[in-house]
Scaffold this motif. Structure first.
Motif, mmCIF file in Angstrom:
data_model
loop_
_atom_site.group_PDB
_atom_site.id
_atom_site.type_symbol
_atom_site.label_atom_id
_atom_site.label_comp_id
_atom_site.label_asym_id
_atom_site.label_seq_id
_atom_site.Cartn_x
_atom_site.Cartn_y
_atom_site.Cartn_z
ATOM 1 N N ILE A 70 18.115 58.208 41.084
ATOM 2 C CA ILE A 70 17.127 58.892 41.925
ATOM 3 C C ILE A 70 15.747 58.832 41.283
ATOM 4 C CG2 ILE A 70 16.405 61.136 42.819
ATOM 5 C CD1 ILE A 70 18.620 59.969 44.449
ATOM 6 N N SER A 71 15.677 59.079 39.987
ATOM 7 C CA SER A 71 14.386 59.081 39.289
ATOM 8 C C SER A 71 13.732 57.712 39.338
ATOM 9 C CB SER A 71 14.578 59.523 37.832
ATOM 10 O OG SER A 71 14.905 60.895 37.763
ATOM 11 N N ARG A 72 14.521 56.648 39.113
ATOM 12 C CA ARG A 72 13.955 55.293 39.148
ATOM 13 C C ARG A 72 13.468 54.942 40.555
ATOM 14 N NH1 ARG A 72 18.661 53.777 35.806
ATOM 15 N NH2 ARG A 72 17.980 53.630 33.635
ATOM 16 N N LEU A 73 14.235 55.346 41.567
ATOM 17 C CA LEU A 73 13.825 55.077 42.942
ATOM 18 C C LEU A 73 12.547 55.842 43.268
ATOM 19 C CD1 LEU A 73 14.351 53.777 45.679
ATOM 20 C CD2 LEU A 73 15.892 55.674 46.226
ATOM 21 N N LEU A 74 12.470 57.096 42.862
ATOM 22 C CA LEU A 74 11.267 57.890 43.087
ATOM 23 C C LEU A 74 10.063 57.290 42.378
ATOM 24 C CD1 LEU A 74 12.453 61.607 42.917
ATOM 25 C CD2 LEU A 74 11.100 60.571 44.744
ATOM 26 N N ILE B 128 7.269 69.896 43.965
ATOM 27 C CA ILE B 128 8.079 69.536 45.123
ATOM 28 C C ILE B 128 9.533 69.646 44.688
ATOM 29 C CG2 ILE B 128 8.652 67.732 46.790
ATOM 30 C CD1 ILE B 128 5.862 66.522 46.171
ATOM 31 N N VAL B 129 10.304 70.510 45.342
ATOM 32 C CA VAL B 129 11.696 70.745 44.946
ATOM 33 C C VAL B 129 12.613 69.788 45.698
ATOM 34 C CG1 VAL B 129 13.562 72.426 44.837
ATOM 35 C CG2 VAL B 129 11.201 73.174 44.477
ATOM 36 N N LEU B 130 13.520 69.166 44.961
ATOM 37 C CA LEU B 130 14.520 68.282 45.549
ATOM 38 C C LEU B 130 15.900 68.920 45.457
ATOM 39 C CD1 LEU B 130 13.770 64.627 44.399
ATOM 40 C CD2 LEU B 130 13.298 65.694 46.594
ATOM 41 N N THR B 131 16.696 68.727 46.496
ATOM 42 C CA THR B 131 18.068 69.226 46.484
ATOM 43 C C THR B 131 18.941 68.302 47.316
ATOM 44 O OG1 THR B 131 19.484 71.117 47.000
ATOM 45 C CG2 THR B 131 17.630 70.716 48.455
ATOM 46 N N ALA B 132 20.244 68.306 47.023
ATOM 47 C CA ALA B 132 21.170 67.471 47.782
ATOM 48 C C ALA B 132 21.632 68.153 49.062
ATOM 49 C CB ALA B 132 22.381 67.124 46.920
ATOM 50 N N HIS B 133 21.474 69.491 49.143
ATOM 51 C CA HIS B 133 21.963 70.234 50.305
ATOM 52 C C HIS B 133 20.912 71.250 50.740
ATOM 53 C CE1 HIS B 133 25.919 68.533 49.489
ATOM 54 N NE2 HIS B 133 25.780 68.932 48.246
ATOM 55 N N TYR B 134 20.787 71.438 52.063
ATOM 56 C CA TYR B 134 19.862 72.426 52.603
ATOM 57 C C TYR B 134 20.573 73.762 52.741
ATOM 58 C CZ TYR B 134 16.545 74.768 55.663
ATOM 59 O OH TYR B 134 15.653 75.664 56.199
ATOM 60 N N ASP B 135 19.929 74.809 52.276
ATOM 61 C CA ASP B 135 20.479 76.156 52.387
ATOM 62 C C ASP B 135 19.322 77.113 52.668
ATOM 63 O OD1 ASP B 135 21.098 78.916 50.914
ATOM 64 O OD2 ASP B 135 23.014 78.016 51.479
ATOM 65 N N GLU B 136 19.429 77.908 53.727
ATOM 66 C CA GLU B 136 18.327 78.772 54.141
ATOM 67 C C GLU B 136 17.968 79.811 53.080
ATOM 68 O OE1 GLU B 136 15.201 79.862 56.333
ATOM 69 O OE2 GLU B 136 16.558 78.198 56.812
ATOM 70 N N LEU C 150 15.136 67.381 50.924
ATOM 71 C CA LEU C 150 16.426 66.768 50.611
ATOM 72 C C LEU C 150 16.215 65.408 49.957
ATOM 73 C CD1 LEU C 150 18.347 67.514 53.934
ATOM 74 C CD2 LEU C 150 18.569 68.728 51.764
ATOM 75 N N LYS C 151 17.219 64.972 49.223
ATOM 76 C CA LYS C 151 17.177 63.634 48.606
ATOM 77 C C LYS C 151 18.403 62.828 49.036
ATOM 78 C CE LYS C 151 19.251 65.342 44.294
ATOM 79 N NZ LYS C 151 19.184 65.304 42.809
ATOM 80 N N SER C 152 18.748 62.960 50.318
ATOM 81 C CA SER C 152 19.985 62.376 50.820
ATOM 82 C C SER C 152 19.839 60.950 51.325
ATOM 83 C CB SER C 152 20.549 63.254 51.946
ATOM 84 O OG SER C 152 19.567 63.445 52.960
ATOM 85 N N SER C 153 18.601 60.460 51.477
ATOM 86 C CA SER C 153 18.430 59.123 52.025
ATOM 87 C C SER C 153 17.118 58.524 51.544
ATOM 88 C CB SER C 153 18.434 59.176 53.559
ATOM 89 O OG SER C 153 17.283 59.860 54.032
ATOM 90 N N LEU C 154 16.955 57.211 51.765
ATOM 91 C CA LEU C 154 15.719 56.531 51.404
ATOM 92 C C LEU C 154 14.547 57.106 52.197
ATOM 93 C CD1 LEU C 154 14.233 54.313 49.859
ATOM 94 C CD2 LEU C 154 14.857 52.717 51.689
ATOM 95 N N GLU D 284 14.101 60.194 53.065
ATOM 96 C CA GLU D 284 13.667 61.430 52.409
ATOM 97 C C GLU D 284 12.909 61.125 51.120
ATOM 98 O OE1 GLU D 284 13.796 64.361 53.607
ATOM 99 O OE2 GLU D 284 15.073 63.987 55.340
ATOM 100 N N ILE D 285 13.351 60.106 50.387
ATOM 101 C CA ILE D 285 12.656 59.714 49.158
ATOM 102 C C ILE D 285 11.242 59.245 49.490
ATOM 103 C CG2 ILE D 285 12.619 58.074 47.239
ATOM 104 C CD1 ILE D 285 14.706 60.269 46.934
ATOM 105 N N ASP D 286 11.117 58.477 50.570
ATOM 106 C CA ASP D 286 9.784 58.031 51.000
ATOM 107 C C ASP D 286 8.925 59.216 51.435
ATOM 108 O OD1 ASP D 286 10.343 55.441 50.423
ATOM 109 O OD2 ASP D 286 10.530 54.760 52.499
ATOM 110 N N HIS D 287 9.551 60.214 52.027
ATOM 111 C CA HIS D 287 8.820 61.430 52.405
ATOM 112 C C HIS D 287 8.242 62.103 51.165
ATOM 113 C CE1 HIS D 287 8.920 65.568 54.682
ATOM 114 N NE2 HIS D 287 7.722 65.231 54.284
ATOM 115 N N VAL D 288 9.031 62.160 50.103
ATOM 116 C CA VAL D 288 8.555 62.743 48.846
ATOM 117 C C VAL D 288 7.368 61.948 48.308
ATOM 118 C CG1 VAL D 288 9.150 63.293 46.449
ATOM 119 C CG2 VAL D 288 10.818 63.691 48.264
#
Length: 273
Positions: free
Chosen positions: A22-26, A87-95, A111-115, A117-121
Motif C-alpha cells: 500500500i505504501s509503495r502504491l501510494l 488523511i486517515v486510511l482504513t480497510a473498513h468503513y465504520d460510522e 478507504l484503501k480497498s481499491s486503486l 480509493e488510492i487515487d482519491h488519496v
C-alpha cells in the motif's frame, strides 16, 4: 556521505502504513498525480523517528488507522501534535470510528480497498499541496462560528482572511484582489450576505471569484435567493464537515479550471509565450 540537499520545508508526504504494498502504491501515485515525494513508516515507532528528524518537511500525512503498535489511533495523534494535516486510511468503513476520527480534526477518513480509493488519496494530497496558494475570505459576524470555519479551512492548508460583516469584506477585497473564494453568512449587521454577494458580483464574475453562501437549515427560499444573486453554491447550517470540504474543493477547482482554459487560449503551447 550523501551530498543530496535536504528536502524543502513542507514539500513531502509522510506515509504511515504497515503494508509495504500500500505504501509503495501510494508513493507512486502521489508522485504521478501530485508531483510530490514521500517518506514511509510502517509503525508508530518509525513514525516517531521520522518526525524527530524534522517534522516540518511534511505538509501532509496519510496514516493507517491500525498499526501493529498503534491500535487506537496513537499515530494519528502523534502526527497531529506536530500540526501536520492527516488523511486517515482504513480497510473498513465504520460510522462510530468515522465520528471519532473527525473529533481528531483530520482532513478526511478514506478507504484503501481499491486503486480508485488510492487515487482519491493522491488527488487529495495534490489539492492540499496546491491549497497553500489559495486565499479564502470568511465573512460572519459570529466570532465563534467564524473561528470554526477558519480552523476547518486551515486544516486543508488554505490561506484564510476574516471579516465580521459585508462592509469589512468589501474592504478586504479592495486591498487584497488575490482572494479566490468567499464564504459568507447571510444574517449579518451593516451589510448582509445577499447584499455582499451582489456587490462582489459587480466587480468579480463567477469565472474569477467563487462565492459560497451560508444559510440556516430549512430556508430553501433563501438559498435560492443567494444563488440567483450571484453565489456559486450554498450550504445549509448546520452542515457535515465532509460536505463542507467537498463544496469548498469543487468551487476552488472550478475557478482553477477556468483559469487554466483561459491561459491555454492565450499562451503558446510550445514556447509558453
Amino acid at each position: 556521505m550523501s551530498t543530496d540537499p535536504p528536502p524543502a520545508e513542507g514539500e513531502r508526504v509522510l506515509l504511515v502504513d504497515d503494508s509495504q504494498a500500500i505504501s509503495r502504491l501510494l508513493r507512486a501515485r502521489c508522485q504521478e498525480l501530485a508531483g510530490v515525494e514521500s517518506e514511509m513508516a510502517g509503525s508508530l515507532a518509525e513514525t516517531k523517528a521520522l518526525l524527530a528528524s524534522g517534522a516540518r518537511r511534511f505538509f501532509v500525512a496519510v496514516v493507517d488507522l491500525n498499526l501493529p503498535d498503534s491500535r487506537e489511533g496513537e499515530a494519528i495523534d502523534l502526527v497531529r501534535a506536530h500540526d501536520i494535516p492527516v488523511i486517515v486510511l482504513t480497510a473498513h468503513y465504520d460510522e462510530a470510528i468515522r465520528a471519532r476520527m473527525l473529533t481528531k480534526e483530520v482532513v478526511d477518513y478514506l478507504l484503501k480497498s481499491s486503486l480508485h480509493e488510492i487515487d482519491h488519496v493522491a488527488t487529495l494530497v495534490r489539492r492540499i499541496h496546491r491549497n497553500r496558494d489559495v486565499k479564502v475570505l470568511v465573512v460572519d459576524d459570529s466570532g465563534s462560528f467564524r473561528a470554526y470555519l477558519v480552523r476547518l479551512l486551515e486544516l486543508h492548508r488554505l490561506q484564510v482572511i476574516e471579516a465580521a460583516n459585508g462592509r469589512e469584506a468589501l474592504a478586504v477585497m479592495q486591498s487584497d484582489p488575490g482572494v479566490d473564494l468567499v464564504i459568507t453568512d447571510y444574517n449579518m449587521p451593516e451589510m448582509d450576505g445577499l447584499a455582499l454577494i451582489g456587490a462582489l458580483r459587480q466587480r468579480h464574475p463567477r469565472s474569477e471569484l467563487a462565492i459560497i453562501g451560508l444559510s440556516e437549515h430549512g430556508t430553501q427560499a433563501l438559498s435560492a435567493r443567494l444563488l440567483k444573486n450571484g453565489a456559486n453554491d450554498c450550504i445549509a447550517k448546520p452542515f457535515l464537515v465532509e460536505e463542507f470540504y467537498c463544496r469548498v474543493i469543487q468551487n476552488i477547482e472550478q475557478i482553477e479550471l477556468v483559469r487554466t482554459i483561459r491561459d491555454s487560449a492565450v499562451r503558446d503551447y510550445l514556447t509558453g509565450l
